[in-house]
Motif scaffolding. Structure first.
Motif, PDB file in Angstrom:
ATOM      1  N   GLU A 105       0.847  -7.100 -10.699  1.00 45.88           N
ATOM      2  CA  GLU A 105      -0.461  -6.550 -11.035  1.00 45.88           C
ATOM      3  C   GLU A 105      -0.316  -5.100 -11.475  1.00 45.88           C
ATOM      4  N   ILE A 106      -1.063  -4.708 -12.461  1.00 45.21           N
ATOM      5  CA  ILE A 106      -1.013  -3.356 -13.015  1.00 45.21           C
ATOM      6  C   ILE A 106      -2.371  -2.696 -12.803  1.00 45.21           C
ATOM      7  N   ILE A 107      -2.327  -1.508 -12.187  1.00 47.52           N
ATOM      8  CA  ILE A 107      -3.540  -0.698 -12.050  1.00 47.52           C
ATOM      9  C   ILE A 107      -3.642   0.180 -13.291  1.00 47.52           C
ATOM     10  N   VAL A 108      -4.666  -0.047 -14.072  1.00 40.03           N
ATOM     11  CA  VAL A 108      -4.777   0.627 -15.368  1.00 40.03           C
ATOM     12  C   VAL A 108      -4.980   2.127 -15.185  1.00 40.03           C
ATOM     13  N   GLU A 109      -5.786   2.526 -14.240  1.00 41.24           N
ATOM     14  CA  GLU A 109      -6.082   3.952 -14.064  1.00 41.24           C
ATOM     15  C   GLU A 109      -6.138   4.267 -12.573  1.00 41.24           C
ATOM     16  N   PHE A 110      -5.485   5.353 -12.204  1.00 38.69           N
ATOM     17  CA  PHE A 110      -5.443   5.788 -10.802  1.00 38.69           C
ATOM     18  C   PHE A 110      -5.506   7.311 -10.793  1.00 38.69           C
ATOM     19  N   LEU A 111      -6.634   7.863 -10.378  1.00 37.17           N
ATOM     20  CA  LEU A 111      -6.854   9.306 -10.419  1.00 37.17           C
ATOM     21  C   LEU A 111      -6.631   9.899  -9.035  1.00 37.17           C
ATOM     22  N   LEU A 112      -5.971  11.046  -9.026  1.00 34.78           N
ATOM     23  CA  LEU A 112      -5.733  11.806  -7.801  1.00 34.78           C
ATOM     24  C   LEU A 112      -6.378  13.174  -7.956  1.00 34.78           C
ATOM     25  N   GLY A 113      -7.317  13.477  -7.087  1.00 29.61           N
ATOM     26  CA  GLY A 113      -7.961  14.776  -7.133  1.00 29.61           C
ATOM     27  C   GLY A 113      -7.044  15.880  -6.632  1.00 29.61           C
ATOM     28  N   PRO A 114      -7.488  17.122  -6.734  1.00 27.04           N
ATOM     29  CA  PRO A 114      -6.664  18.247  -6.261  1.00 27.04           C
ATOM     30  C   PRO A 114      -6.367  18.116  -4.767  1.00 27.04           C
TER      31      PRO A 114
ATOM     32  N   GLU B  32       0.856  -1.190   0.000  1.00 34.60           N
ATOM     33  CA  GLU B  32       0.000   0.000   0.000  1.00 34.60           C
ATOM     34  C   GLU B  32       0.895   1.244   0.000  1.00 34.60           C
ATOM     35  N   VAL B  33       0.848   1.972  -1.086  1.00 31.13           N
ATOM     36  CA  VAL B  33       1.668   3.177  -1.265  1.00 31.13           C
ATOM     37  C   VAL B  33       0.749   4.391  -1.126  1.00 31.13           C
ATOM     38  N   THR B  34       1.188   5.351  -0.323  1.00 30.02           N
ATOM     39  CA  THR B  34       0.408   6.561  -0.085  1.00 30.02           C
ATOM     40  C   THR B  34       0.874   7.653  -1.032  1.00 30.02           C
ATOM     41  N   PHE B  35       0.001   8.055  -1.940  1.00 29.64           N
ATOM     42  CA  PHE B  35       0.289   9.132  -2.888  1.00 29.64           C
ATOM     43  C   PHE B  35      -0.393  10.410  -2.412  1.00 29.64           C
ATOM     44  N   ARG B  36       0.296  11.514  -2.605  1.00 29.68           N
ATOM     45  CA  ARG B  36      -0.283  12.829  -2.274  1.00 29.68           C
ATOM     46  C   ARG B  36      -0.098  13.764  -3.459  1.00 29.68           C
ATOM     47  N   ASN B  37      -1.175  14.352  -3.879  1.00 29.01           N
ATOM     48  CA  ASN B  37      -1.136  15.318  -4.971  1.00 29.01           C
ATOM     49  C   ASN B  37      -1.002  16.714  -4.360  1.00 29.01           C
ATOM     50  N   PRO B  38       0.172  17.343  -4.471  1.00 31.52           N
ATOM     51  CA  PRO B  38       0.336  18.669  -3.854  1.00 31.52           C
ATOM     52  C   PRO B  38      -0.293  19.793  -4.658  1.00 31.52           C
ATOM     53  N   LEU B  39      -0.752  19.488  -5.860  1.00 34.99           N
ATOM     54  CA  LEU B  39      -1.281  20.529  -6.728  1.00 34.99           C
ATOM     55  C   LEU B  39      -2.788  20.674  -6.558  1.00 34.99           C
ATOM     56  N   LYS B  40      -3.286  21.771  -7.072  1.00 37.84           N
ATOM     57  CA  LYS B  40      -4.719  22.033  -7.042  1.00 37.84           C
ATOM     58  C   LYS B  40      -5.402  21.578  -8.325  1.00 37.84           C
ATOM     59  N   VAL B  41      -4.694  20.834  -9.118  1.00 39.07           N
ATOM     60  CA  VAL B  41      -5.242  20.267 -10.349  1.00 39.07           C
ATOM     61  C   VAL B  41      -5.157  18.746 -10.240  1.00 39.07           C
ATOM     62  N   PRO B  42      -6.088  18.019 -10.835  1.00 40.35           N
ATOM     63  CA  PRO B  42      -6.054  16.552 -10.726  1.00 40.35           C
ATOM     64  C   PRO B  42      -4.918  15.946 -11.531  1.00 40.35           C
ATOM     65  N   LEU B  43      -4.480  14.781 -11.089  1.00 40.46           N
ATOM     66  CA  LEU B  43      -3.444  14.020 -11.776  1.00 40.46           C
ATOM     67  C   LEU B  43      -4.028  12.676 -12.192  1.00 40.46           C
ATOM     68  N   ALA B  44      -3.598  12.216 -13.341  1.00 37.72           N
ATOM     69  CA  ALA B  44      -4.048  10.921 -13.852  1.00 37.72           C
ATOM     70  C   ALA B  44      -2.839  10.009 -13.974  1.00 37.72           C
ATOM     71  N   LEU B  45      -2.837   8.937 -13.189  1.00 45.21           N
ATOM     72  CA  LEU B  45      -1.791   7.926 -13.272  1.00 45.21           C
ATOM     73  C   LEU B  45      -2.372   6.700 -13.951  1.00 45.21           C
ATOM     74  N   SER B  46      -1.578   6.104 -14.790  1.00 43.98           N
ATOM     75  CA  SER B  46      -2.028   4.903 -15.493  1.00 43.98           C
ATOM     76  C   SER B  46      -0.888   3.903 -15.542  1.00 43.98           C
ATOM     77  N   ASN B  47      -1.277   2.637 -15.744  1.00 47.76           N
ATOM     78  CA  ASN B  47      -0.317   1.531 -15.809  1.00 47.76           C
ATOM     79  C   ASN B  47       0.605   1.551 -14.591  1.00 47.76           C
ATOM     80  N   LEU B  48      -0.008   1.651 -13.429  1.00 44.12           N
ATOM     81  CA  LEU B  48       0.734   1.744 -12.172  1.00 44.12           C
ATOM     82  C   LEU B  48       1.069   0.342 -11.692  1.00 44.12           C
ATOM     83  N   SER B  49       2.354   0.108 -11.412  1.00 44.32           N
ATOM     84  CA  SER B  49       2.793  -1.212 -10.950  1.00 44.32           C
ATOM     85  C   SER B  49       4.064  -1.047 -10.134  1.00 44.32           C
ATOM     86  N   LEU B  50       4.504  -2.159  -9.554  1.00 46.68           N
ATOM     87  CA  LEU B  50       5.694  -2.174  -8.709  1.00 46.68           C
ATOM     88  C   LEU B  50       6.917  -2.587  -9.505  1.00 46.68           C
TER      89      LEU B  50
END
Length: 1493
Positions: free
Chosen positions: A862-871, A797-815
């Motif tokens: 395992e690959i996470i195809v889409e991972f969205l981070l809000g502002p 379990e990895v904790t991601f933080r979006n420091p920006l006020k705009v959303p970020l789109a991560l795709s093909n997320l894997s280890l």
């Protein structure tokens, strides 16, 4: 700050030098062209005189001229008036000069400390910019004038681009009519000795010069005086000419022109073929690389081929933007601000500078001068250099200086002749004789006029001309006087341009005067600058004035005034000039006595902005980088963002993509306070730059700055995630990533596991035992490699933080991972591929970077195809790995595609979406986790050291068994003491058999699986037992006065060591895929409230020798317990005489009172409680019968009702208690209804032993020590005797009887009546001491004062309350007695006194029959009776002995008498008299004596 190696005086002197023109014949040009030089260029390195010259002033005083330099230029005519230096061509070439002069890369840097700031500058910058640099000037001058240097320009200044700009700017100053400093004083006429008739060539050149000066066809060049000095030079080529002929021609010239007006210059003493034999210095290169902008052919032909080539190269260097400026307009950006022209990617700055230099030279020099390679002066020897130097000296001392001296005298005489006239008369005379000015504008606005033209013979111009001549020959005192006089005349005439020029030169002359007779008039300069700029609208002259004045002010330490002056000169008409001046102002702020660091940084930012507008991107980048040193990490987040954004753009444009990526990374990673729109722009810029950088480099994945990863918060879970409930089944909770970690809870689980391991290893815990950790985080012990199981997932379990006020789109997320297989894991059946895996590490870093297939044969990723981070969102991603082989796994980091997500407010257009799709970059972030900081040793405390953290480095072990547990009919709410039957199912879901099932719990009294010997037969299906009782019952009819049913049970049938229970699975093994279902009895906690109950299931693998020997499964339930009944029990000795039977002797007098109260408040819908049975369990006592009245047969209790039950308790039969060595308990059941519950079987017996056994066993463990100590009481000290006495007395009153109250409750739920069952336990420890099921509330302990001195222990006082119960007395007598007092006055009644020893020790008894009672009870009855016979007895009773005495009471008259007057004293045998205590007496014994008739 720009400070030359020269002093300020030398800089100002070199800014205004005598101008000499050159006219050459074609043959002379051919001779000099052999050295790739024109004649003027040939002389330029030698134009500074090394010796002193002398001149006489008008007062006939000798003036020494030191360090004089002359300027020699070719005569270039222009038919049009000279354009100002701000023309586009001049601007372009000045821009090229600044562009070609860049700071050296890799130069040594020094740190300048200013307050809290450490600013890094180049080594030369620091040396030249600090105030103490003047002390080094002489040393630098010595170096610059050594044999390795031929001029001061050999030492670079702090800002060489500014030095080059300033020098070229001053050289490009056009000749003006209001001053004469740039007018030519002399003309060199150069003819070759190879001419047929050299004299004729001289004549032609002289006529040409005269035509240029006096014909009026040419406005340029301008000449100082009408009678220009002509100096005739005969140029002789030593390699081809006839030297004798040259000498003869020179002699003829001396006869014709005078020996002071001509010179024979011999050159080319060697041929070009001898170039390789001897290396001659090249002093011309440092002059020729500067653009001598006096050449009007470049100015007049800006569209020539050479100039066009220069423009193209500049455009390629500066992103396709030509830095020409018109009306302050800055170059505009292209379609994308960071779009890079392909041309700029090729070539270097040095090559570009060289190309520019050659092209410019080709444009301004005659044909052939710029061609060819090699150094200049190839045909010249060192002697030729000396000849040229000697020629310059002869020309200056014999020709130029005498010419200037003569003209000064003539001008002075003209002025003196008119000096006697008054100013007014002089002015009127000038008007009468036509010597006045010709106004170009109306007289009505004289104040605003700056274009007045004086005729050449005007007296004001003569004064100015004389002042300029004196200034050029360093006679500054006379020059100042003349300038001052001319200034007054010009101001009176409102000729503001002339007045400003006079003010400027007067200030410079005052500064240059030796000995500083007067202070520097800075206000003169300020007035001149203001006049040039505001009145005359001439920024070129204002700029020259500001440059000189700033240098003078800086030399005097007036940095603040210099900075203000430079800032005033910034304007919108020239970005390049404004940038350079702002940069110099910034250096002024940093060099003040108290450095103004923030002003330095602010003005460097302004300078960088203007450099960028001027197309000077490298200088703009340098300025922003220097300013960043001040703003970095100072809390100026918005300023930092702006600077980093600009640095990123400029670096990308200059083909420095790595620096651009670094700058944009800072913008995105810092906590920015920018708006969402601005942050979105920053993100798009970064993605564009990153995409361009990584477009052709797909071998390695670099680090991405977004999103931020909280690495220490990374959690790792080993195993399958918990299964959800299936229908009625409730799965074990186990460990989940959704659970919060608690240190105390983890310690509790570790303690339970330690108990289980000890039980599995015959009571010992292995030395290498480590608690199982399924989920690792920052608070767990991560010093050892965790164990993972093959074919079981690893969840990170990895904790991601979006420091920006705009959303970020991560795709093909894997280890990302690296895996090293075990050597022993490769069996003979495995192929060579496995052997190769064991030999080297396998990783997926290469495959994910190029998008190749994954290594699923080793570890499935395992690959996470889409991972969205809000502002500004913090979100966890759970990434899985599935290892297939054993070995060492190292989780390196994460890899993903990053893109800017659309905000979602408006749907993006098709083109915008395509752009977003293109701006997707692939990168990685490493998961490097630091361990906790070490703080053990002294070095750890002084330094910052961190321990290991191996949570991401698991060891993969062979497959292990995996068990799942399901619960059926498991309640969530129970009444206190309620018994409920549930079922538990164990499933082996792995491919390995498991065995050794055990369970431990924090509440072992909450549940039981039942004992093997007493468990009743129960149906396996839960549905078929819905209405069945949880107890084992027998139908019996209750009869009044019935005796309790008894059963003797061994405690070993119920209890297990250390609270660990073995789970009774058939065969003790679960095969793969097998499941079994067992009944589970639950009992509600005795205290109300919500209870957290934890189960830890333990099981082992049937395979031995593996690294992990066992596995555990956790389960946590929460039970809400509601109040049911409150039971209070007490016991007391009865005064009833003992029965005559032998077996009941000594115990018939104990009564047990049980108070039962319904304390349920109908919260759970309970209508009423029925007490159906009361049972007892003890090793020594039992309930014998119920002595309640028969009418209380049915005991029902509704809310808040209370009932009292009374029982008689007797001791167990001695043969039963001691018949076997095994610990036996006697269960006695007294049912109050029509059925009897067998309390000695499951579950009643199980819960009794779990609830009451620990305290009882503890008490029994202490008993042997007490008994042994009592036996040795004769030989122990007094204090030990007191403790022995206490134990004897306490044992006398011990009861050790456990009461079990079994009840039924009728509950209405969903219009249905349910019957609930339960049991409550009360442990009676001693007689006359009440016990209750309700625990008393703990009171807060009072504060105890801290004692520093130990106090003596208080004397041991025997407990009198307990000693008073050693002996129980009973009086046996007739209740009524009739005596004929008429016949016999004495009535003697026999009374029997029974003494019972209640203790287990010998007791000494003293009986006193004498009357001494004064109690109120004895006064209420007649007391006139006496005991007759023996009135005092002294006896000794053995343990548990019963002794009877016959007494006789004598009465004198009828009445009611109290016979309970004997006083009984008792003490344990062999104790002192102090221990003798009066025994408690029974209730009053009343006898009625009546008289017969």
């Amino acid at each position: 700050m720009a400070q030359c190696v020269q002093s300020v005086q030398e800089f100002v002197q070199d800014s205004f030098v005598p101008m000499v023109a050159v006219l050459c014949s074609e043959e002379a040009e051919r001779v000099t062209r052999k050295n790739k030089l024109g004649f003027a260029e040939l002389l330029r390195p030698f134009c500074r005189l090394t010796s002193e010259g002398h001149i006489r002033d008008p007062n006939n005083q000798v003036q020494v001229v030191k360090n004089l330099r002359i300027c020699v230029n070719n005569v270039v005519t222009s038919p049009t008036p000279a354009s100002a230096a701000s023309s586009p061509a001049v601007r372009r070439l000045l821009n090229d000069v600044v562009l070609s002069c860049q700071p050296q890369e890799g130069a040594a840097t020094n740190v300048l400390t200013a307050g809290d700031y450490d600013l890094s500058f180049s080594d030369l910058c620091v040396k030249a910019s600090l105030p103490w640099y003047s002390a080094w000037r002489e040393t630098l001058l010595e170096v610059s004038t050594s044999q390795h240097h031929t001029g001061i320009p050999g030492i670079p200044a702090t800002t060489p681009w500014f030095e080059a700009y300033r020098e070229n700017f001053l050289q490009s100053m056009p000749a003006s009519d209001h001053e004469f400093l740039n007018h030519y004083l002399a003309c060199l006429l150069v003819v070759s000795s190879t001419e047929a008739v050299p004299v004729e060539q001289f004549l032609k050149l002289s006529q040409e010069q005269h035509r240029i000066q006096h014909s009026g066809d040419y406005t340029n060049p301008k000449w100082f005086i009408p009678n220009t000095l002509k100096y005739y030079v005969l140029l002789h080529d030593m390699s081809e000419g006839d030297e004798q002929r040259a000498e003869s021609v020179y002699e003829d010239m001396k006869q014709r022109y005078g020996h002071q007006g001509c010179y024979l210059l011999k050159l080319n003493s060697r041929t070009s073929s001898a170039e390789e034999d001897e290396q001659i210095p090249d002093p011309w290169s440092q002059y020729l690389h500067r653009n001598t902008l006096q050449n009007q052919d470049v100015l007049d032909e800006p569209a020539a081929a050479g100039s066009a080539a220069v423009e193209n190269h500049n455009a390629a260097e500066e992103n396709g933007q030509h830095p020409t400026e018109k009306d302050g307009a800055s170059p505009s950006l292209d379609s994308h601000p960071l779009q890079l022209d392909p041309v700029s990617s090729s070539g270097s700055l040095d090559a570009l500078t060289a190309a520019n230099t050659e092209l410019k030279r080709g444009a301004r020099e005659p044909e052939g001068l710029a061609g060819g390679a090699g150094c200049h002066g190839a045909c010249l020897t060192l002697n030729d250099h000396d000849h040229i130097r000697q020629f310059i000296q002869e020309f200056t001392f014999r020709g130029l200086l005498p010419h200037i001296e003569k003209n000064i005298r003539q001008l002075n005489d003209q002025l003196v002749s008119r000096k006697g006239l008054s100013r007014s008369l002089f002015t009127v005379t000038k008007k009468w004789f036509g010597g006045g000015k010709v106004p170009e504008k109306s007289i009505s606005e004289p104040k605003s006029t700056c274009g007045l033209l004086y005729p050449p013979e005007a007296p004001e111009l003569q004064i100015r001309k004389m002042a300029d001549l004196c200034f050029l020959v360093h006679d500054y005192e006379l020059a100042y006087s003349c300038y001052h006089t001319a200034k007054k005349d010009f101001l009176s005439d409102q000729a503001m341009l002339y007045a400003a020029g006079a003010l400027e030169m007067a200030a410079v002359s005052a500064f240059l005067q030796p000995g500083a007779p007067r202070p520097y008039p800075a206000h003169y300069m300020d007035t001149a600058i203001q006049t040039y700029r505001d009145v005359c609208k001439n920024m070129v002259l204002a700029e020259r004035c500001a440059l000189i004045s700033a240098e003078i002010l800086k030399s005097q330490g007036k940095y603040s005034e210099a900075a203000a002056l430079l800032i005033k000169m910034t304007s919108e008409d020239s970005d390049l000039r404004s940038a350079l001046l702002l940069e110099q102002a910034a250096h002024c702020f940093i060099n003040m006595r108290n450095p103004m660091v923030r002003k330095f940084a602010f003005h460097m930012i302004l300078a960088g902005h203007r450099f960028s507008k001027a197309g000077q991107r490298r200088h703009a980048l340098r300025c922003y980088c220097q300013a960043m040193q001040v703003y970095k990490e100072r809390g100026w987040s918005l300023a930092e963002d702006h600077i980093n954004f600009t640095i990123g753009r400029q670096s990308f444009t200059l083909s420095q993509p790595e620096n651009a990526v670094t700058a944009f990374r800072h913008i995105l990673t810092n906590d920015s306070r920018q708006t969402a729109t601005q942050q979105g722009a920053f993100l798009r810029e970064y993605l564009y730059v990153y995409k361009s950088v990584m477009g052709g480099n797909a071998d390695s994945l670099p680090e991405l700055p977004l999103p931020c990863i909280h690495r220490s918060a990374t959690r790792v879970y080993f195993g399958h995630e918990r299964r959800l409930a299936e229908g009625e089944k409730q799965a074990a909770t186990h460990v989940s990533l959704d659970q919060e970690y608690d240190q105390d809870t983890a310690a509790m689980w570790g303690h339970l596991e330690e108990q289980l391991v000890a039980a599995a290893n015959r009571g010992t815990v292995p030395a290498n035992f480590q608690p199982t950790q399924c989920c690792l985080n920052s608070q767990t012990d991560n010093l050892r490699h965790p164990l993972a199981v093959a074919e079981e997932p690893i969840i990170v379990e990895v904790t991601f933080r979006n420091p920006l006020k705009v959303p970020l789109a991560l795709s093909n997320l894997s280890l990302l991972w690296r895996f090293t297989a075990d050597d022993a894991s490769s069996s003979p059946s495995q192929d060579k591929a496995t052997d190769r895996l064991a030999a080297e590490a396998v990783t997926n870093e290469e495959t994910v970077s190029v998008g190749a297939a994954q290594r699923d044969d080793v570890v499935t990723t395992e690959i996470i195809v889409e991972f969205l981070l809000g502002p500004e969102e913090t979100k966890m991603a759970r990434l899985r790995l599935l290892p297939h082989t054993t070995g060492q796994l190292h989780i390196v980091g994460v890899v993903y595609d990053l893109a800017a997500a659309s905000s979602g407010e408006t749907a993006p257009s098709t083109e915008a979406q395509q752009i977003l799709d293109l701006m997707v970059v692939r990168g990685r972030q490493d998961l490097k986790i630091r361990g906790p900081r070490l703080n053990q040793t002294k070095e750890d405390k002084m330094l910052i050291r961190h321990g290991l953290d191996l949570r991401l480095d698991p060891i993969v072990t062979p497959p292990m068994p995996l068990m799942e547990v399901f619960f059926l009919q498991f309640p969530t709410a129970l009444l206190c003491g309620e018994i409920r039957k549930a079922y538990v199912e164990f499933c082996n879901v792995s491919s390995v058999s498991l065995c050794g099932l055990r369970v431990a719990s924090t509440h072992p009294d909450f549940f039981t699986f039942g004992s093997q010997t007493t468990t009743p037969v129960t149906p396996l299906s839960p549905t078929s037992a819905e209405n069945c009782s949880a107890y084992k019952t027998l139908a019996t009819a209750r009869e009044p006065g019935s005796v309790a049913s008894e059963m003797l049970v061994s405690a070993e049938d119920f209890s297990q060591p250390s609270g660990v229970m073995d789970i009774p699975v058939d065969g003790s093994t679960l095969q793969p895929g097998q499941s079994t279902q067992l009944p589970l009895w639950l009992r509600g906690p005795d205290q109300e409230g919500v209870h957290e109950i934890n189960f830890l299931f333990y099981y082992e693998s049937t395979e031995k020798g593996i690294r992990s020997s066992h596995r555990v499964l956790r389960h946590t339930v929460f039970i809400c317990a509601s109040r049911s009944l409150s039971v209070q029990a007490s016991a007391c000795r009865s005064s009833v005489p003992p029965p005559h039977s032998v077996e009941d002797r000594g115990g018939a007098g104990t009564l047990v009172f049980v108070d039962v109260e319904n304390i349920n408040t109908s919260e759970a819908g309970v209508r009423e409680f029925h007490i159906i049975q009361v049972s007892s369990s003890s090793q020594h006592w039992r309930l014998h019968r119920c002595i309640n009245p028969a009418k209380d047969k049915d005991c029902k209790l509704t809310s808040r009702e209370r009932a009292k039950l009374c029982f008689r308790a007797t001791r167990c039969k001695p043969q039963q208690a001691t018949s076997d060595a095994v610990e036996k308990y006697t269960f006695a059941d007294l049912n109050l209804g029509n059925e009897r519950i067998i309390s000695s079987s499951t579950p009643c017996g199980d819960f009794f032993f779990r609830a009451c056994r620990p305290s009882e066993s503890q008490r029994l463990d202490e008993a042997p020590s007490r008994t042994s100590s009592s036996r040795q009481s004769q030989c122990v000290p007094a204090e030990d005797r007191a403790s022995d006495l206490s134990s004897i007395v306490r044992k006398c009153n011990e009861l050790d009887l456990n009461i079990i109250v079994i009840w039924k409750a009728y509950v209405v739920e969903d219009n249905k009546q349910l019957i609930l069952e339960g049991q409550l336990h009360v442990a009676l420890q001693s007689i006359c001491k009440e016990a209750s099921t309700l625990t008393p509330k703990e009171e807060a302990q009072e504060m105890v004062l801290l004692k520093f001195k130990s106090e003596l222990p208080p004397p041991a006082v025997p407990p009198s309350a307990e000693l008073s119960q050693l002996i129980k007395t009973n009086l046996h007598y007739p209740e009524t007695y009739t005596h004929p007092f008429v016949l016999d006055s004495l009535c003697v009644v026999p009374v029997s006194l029974t003494l019972s020893n209640c203790s287990s020790a010998q007791v000494d008894v003293l009986i006193d029959l004498r009357h001494r009672s004064t109690s109120g009870e004895s006064l209420e009855v007649h007391s006139s009776f006496t005991w007759v016979g023996q009135t005092q007895y002294k006896l000794q009773l053995q343990p548990q002995q019963v002794l009877g005495l016959t007494l006789r009471a004598c009465f004198l008259q009828p009445g009611v008498y109290n016979l309970n007057t004997p006083r009984v004293f008792a003490k344990p045998a062999e104790q002192g008299a102090l221990c003798e205590t009066s025994q408690q007496t029974a209730t009053p014994a009343l006898i009625i004596i009546s008289s017969s008739a």
